[in-house]
Design a protein around this motif. Structure first.
Motif, PDB file in Angstrom:
ATOM      1  N   ASN A 284       0.834  -1.214   0.000  1.00 18.24           N
ATOM      2  CA  ASN A 284       0.000   0.000   0.000  1.00 18.24           C
ATOM      3  C   ASN A 284       0.862   1.255   0.000  1.00 18.24           C
ATOM      4  OD1 ASN A 284      -2.433  -1.489   0.214  1.00 18.24           O
ATOM      5  ND2 ASN A 284      -2.194  -1.644   2.430  1.00 18.24           N
ATOM      6  N   ASN A 285       2.187   1.077  -0.015  1.00 19.89           N
ATOM      7  CA  ASN A 285       3.122   2.193   0.177  1.00 19.89           C
ATOM      8  C   ASN A 285       3.686   2.652  -1.160  1.00 19.89           C
ATOM      9  OD1 ASN A 285       5.121   3.958   0.941  1.00 19.89           O
ATOM     10  ND2 ASN A 285       6.126   2.579   2.381  1.00 19.89           N
ATOM     11  N   PRO A 286       3.318   3.832  -1.643  1.00 15.76           N
ATOM     12  CA  PRO A 286       3.815   4.294  -2.939  1.00 15.76           C
ATOM     13  C   PRO A 286       5.326   4.520  -2.961  1.00 15.76           C
ATOM     14  CG  PRO A 286       2.629   6.055  -1.803  1.00 15.76           C
ATOM     15  CD  PRO A 286       2.400   4.815  -1.012  1.00 15.76           C
ATOM     16  N   ASP A 287       5.946   4.759  -1.806  1.00 18.75           N
ATOM     17  CA  ASP A 287       7.387   4.994  -1.777  1.00 18.75           C
ATOM     18  C   ASP A 287       8.175   3.754  -2.165  1.00 18.75           C
ATOM     19  OD1 ASP A 287      10.023   5.282   0.494  1.00 18.75           O
ATOM     20  OD2 ASP A 287       9.717   6.683  -1.149  1.00 18.75           O
ATOM     21  N   LYS A 288       7.681   2.585  -1.789  1.00 18.48           N
ATOM     22  CA  LYS A 288       8.365   1.350  -2.179  1.00 18.48           C
ATOM     23  C   LYS A 288       8.380   1.207  -3.694  1.00 18.48           C
ATOM     24  CE  LYS A 288       7.328  -1.323   2.025  1.00 18.48           C
ATOM     25  NZ  LYS A 288       6.647  -2.508   2.592  1.00 18.48           N
ATOM     26  N   ALA A 289       7.248   1.445  -4.310  1.00 18.94           N
ATOM     27  CA  ALA A 289       7.181   1.344  -5.769  1.00 18.94           C
ATOM     28  C   ALA A 289       8.088   2.370  -6.429  1.00 18.94           C
ATOM     29  CB  ALA A 289       5.734   1.528  -6.231  1.00 18.94           C
ATOM     30  N   ALA A 290       8.078   3.586  -5.902  1.00 17.71           N
ATOM     31  CA  ALA A 290       8.894   4.641  -6.503  1.00 17.71           C
ATOM     32  C   ALA A 290      10.385   4.320  -6.393  1.00 17.71           C
ATOM     33  CB  ALA A 290       8.577   5.979  -5.832  1.00 17.71           C
ATOM     34  N   GLN A 291      10.832   3.886  -5.215  1.00 21.32           N
ATOM     35  CA  GLN A 291      12.255   3.580  -5.041  1.00 21.32           C
ATOM     36  C   GLN A 291      12.686   2.413  -5.925  1.00 21.32           C
ATOM     37  OE1 GLN A 291      14.488   3.561  -1.463  1.00 21.32           O
ATOM     38  NE2 GLN A 291      12.910   4.631  -0.267  1.00 21.32           N
ATOM     39  N   LEU A 292      11.903   1.359  -5.973  1.00 25.17           N
ATOM     40  CA  LEU A 292      12.288   0.217  -6.803  1.00 25.17           C
ATOM     41  C   LEU A 292      12.336   0.591  -8.279  1.00 25.17           C
ATOM     42  CD1 LEU A 292      10.440  -2.884  -5.281  1.00 25.17           C
ATOM     43  CD2 LEU A 292      12.831  -2.222  -5.043  1.00 25.17           C
ATOM     44  N   GLY A 293      11.424   1.449  -8.703  1.00 27.76           N
ATOM     45  CA  GLY A 293      11.452   1.891 -10.095  1.00 27.76           C
ATOM     46  C   GLY A 293      12.733   2.619 -10.427  1.00 27.76           C
TER      47      GLY A 293
END
Length: 612
Positions: free
Chosen positions: A177-186
């Motif tokens: 549910n955490n957008p920061d995880k998706a952003a960092q991995l991208g």
């Protein structure tokens, strides 16, 4: 939600490459009894030098290497270590339930859980506990971190990207549910094709914590779950419907389905949501509430009890399917209505992308109110259940019967109907305790073997109808004057008094047998996996059959002492008798075969009917 990120051309952004240093299989068991097996990987060369772990779960190799899966990638969860939540079960956060949920979901589809040693969003265990103390003074979780001189979230996912790169998972579906995880991995070179939300594990202790995550860092959290009634509240709602069901019983029989007003009342009371899992907006209630509700509906109208009992049960059946089917059927609400029938079994032919099915199925109770049909078919040696929209089948108006007329249990027919493969499921898997839905939902009833609930509706409706008959008989004999007798009313006759007491006692016997059956099935929740032994199954089926027989005997005894006027079609007693007579012919209450198989089970001889 789909979030497609564009990665850098290589994983160079993640720093130097990491390498796998060891692999070991570890069996997992959670406090609620869920078990899985993980291949745990450790690494050399991680950027932060910490001992992070990667747990490979389910058919992870297929998810990683199968070209059909490679386009979307395996399911991946980045889980930051939380000693208080993961180990001690702290309710100040939702980490423990999220870890349990993630292992189950990833095990079902194949993928990886990265257990990252980043306690307290990267500030460490002691500092996290200091932050807890500050939260007790009124600060939220982010404000407390700042007050301690830390960042709101100090986690870095470079090592996570290295671990995924080392195993070849550079395209993934991210469970978060955490957008920061998706952003960092991208940014670190991991392509995310879909961001799959985790469940909302709300409790009074963590409500403020989750609210801060939603409002402060845009976590995708819906913190307005359904208000779940208690057992007593749900039954009070059902009791409030009974007078209206009695008023509409004659109409229900005449139109041979439930009136629209009844369906509206049932929906407003939330009756169809009883067994629907909380994760889809249902109430997630247990078998005790369900069967007691059906029994009480039987006091109002047996046709309604029968229909509603099966429609509730079929919501429960849909919650046992894999996630892609559940996403489809629960898209419009927590209580999709479906008819289910397997008599006789249809035929299926394998075709590209699915099956072509043909057949005519009988006794489709609830079909007049359903959007879906669950149809049993045979393909070679395998029995499948197929889920099809009602718009795809032909409905045959054949339900002209002496009793249970209001159930509208008509036939359905298909000829060479295409059913996509994802909407077919092996009956043995669907009916088992370890069904696909049991890996998605935590409610114990989802783990209950299918046969247990399938056998409960008929005796519940019969018992409720018999209880109503005793009530009507009591009212009748207290005012009725019988011709050619000396008494002013029937109740003054010793014979009538004896007849009433016998009817009353038969219903009490039915109720005791009923309670015994429910005790046996709920005791099976203590087994892991949830299942009944042969002896328990024999006890269960025998108790239900004897309950049904006692209910029917009570009704017949009452009718024999109620005079000719009770046989008028306008009188509820004659309708109750006809309904109960039909119920007693259902396979779940047909006494002779049940006595035979129960005797074999109780004697340890094994069943000769596998479905018993």
């Amino acid at each position: 939600m789909t979030v497609v990120s564009e990665p850098f051309s290589t994983l160079a952004a993640a720093g130097s490459a990491a390498a796998i240093r060891s692999r070991v299989n570890v069996p997992l068991r959670f406090p609620d009894g869920f078990v899985s097996t993980a291949e745990v990987l450790t690494f050399h060369g991680l950027a932060d030098g910490k001992e992070h772990l990667l747990l490979a779960l389910g058919a992870w190799e297929q998810a990683l290497l199968d070209p059909a899966s490679a386009a979307s990638g395996p399911l991946v969860r980045l889980h930051s270590e939380c000693l208080t939540g993961d180990v001690f079960g702290s309710q100040r956060c939702d980490c423990g339930p999220q870890l349990r949920e993630a292992v189950e979901e990833i095990s079902a589809t194949g993928g990886f859980l990265l257990y990252l040693r980043q306690e307290g969003r990267g500030i460490g265990l002691y500092s996290k506990l200091d932050a807890y103390a500050l939260q007790d003074t009124g600060l939220d979780t982010y404000e407390a971190n700042l007050a301690l001189g830390h960042g709101e979230d100090e986690r870095d996912y470079t090592a996570a990207a290295q671990m995924l790169g080392a195993i070849g998972a550079t395209t993934v579906r991210l469970l978060t549910n955490n957008p920061d995880k998706a952003a960092q991995l991208g940014v670190l070179g991991i392509r995310i094709t879909e961001q799959v939300p985790t469940g909302v594990h709300l409790s009074p202790a963590n409500h403020r914590y989750l609210t801060a995550k939603r409002d402060h860092t845009a976590h995708t959290l819906d913190l307005a779950p359904a208000v779940v009634p208690s057992h007593d509240e749900m039954l009070a709602r059902v009791d409030a419907l009974v007078p209206r069901l009695r008023e509409r019983a004659e109409e229900t029989e005449q139109i041979r389905r439930l009136p629209d007003a009844t369906m509206e009342d049932l929906r407003d009371a939330g009756v169809f949501r009883m067994l629907s899992p909380k994760a889809v907006g249902g109430f997630g209630m247990g078998v005790e509430t369900y069967v007691e509700a059906v029994r009480r509906l039987g006091r109002g109208c047996p046709s309604t009890a029968w229909t509603v009992g099966h429609l509730i049960e079929h919501v429960w059946m849909l919650a046992r399917w894999p996630r892609d089917v559940q996403d489809e059927v629960f898209a419009n609400g927590p209580a999709p209505l479906a008819a289910a029938t397997g008599a006789p079994v249809g035929q299926a032919v394998k075709v590209p992308g699915g099956y072509s099915i043909s057949g005519r199925w009988t006794f489709a109770s609830g079909v007049m109110h359903s959007d879906w049909a669950l149809l049993a078919v045979q393909h070679g040696d395998v029995r499948l259940q197929c889920l099809v929209p009602m718009s795809d089948v032909e409905l045959l108006d054949v339900w002209h019967t002496a009793g249970l007329r209001g159930t509208g249990s008509n036939d359905v027919r298909t000829e060479n109907l295409f059913v996509p493969e994802y909407r077919t499921l092996d009956w043995a898997l669907l009916s088992a305790a370890d069904n696909p839905g049991s890996r998605i939902h935590q409610e114990p009833i989802i783990h209950t073997p299918m046969a247990a609930l399938l056998n409960l509706v008929a005796p519940a409706a019969a018992l409720g109808a018999a209880e109503h008959a005793v009530e009507l008989f009591r009212e009748r004999i207290l005012v009725r004057k019988v011709k050619n007798t000396a008494e002013d009313r029937q109740a003054d006759s010793p014979l009538a008094q004896a007849r009433f007491s016998l009817a009353y006692g038969l219903v009490a016997m039915a109720r005791l047998q009923w309670d015994e059956a429910i005790r046996v099935v709920t005791a099976s929740y203590q087994h892991r996996p949830v299942m009944m032994t042969d002896e328990e199954r024999a006890q269960f089926r025998l108790a239900l059959a004897l309950s049904g027989k006692a209910s029917a005997d009570a009704v017949r005894h009452i009718m024999a002492g109620s005079g000719g006027s009770a046989h008028r079609l306008s009188h509820p007693l004659q309708r109750i008798q006809r309904d109960v007579d039909v119920l007693l012919n259902h396979p779940t209450l047909t006494l002779d075969p049940i006595l035979e198989q129960a005797g074999r089970g109780l004697l340890g001889l094994g069943f000769t009917v596998p479905s018993f």
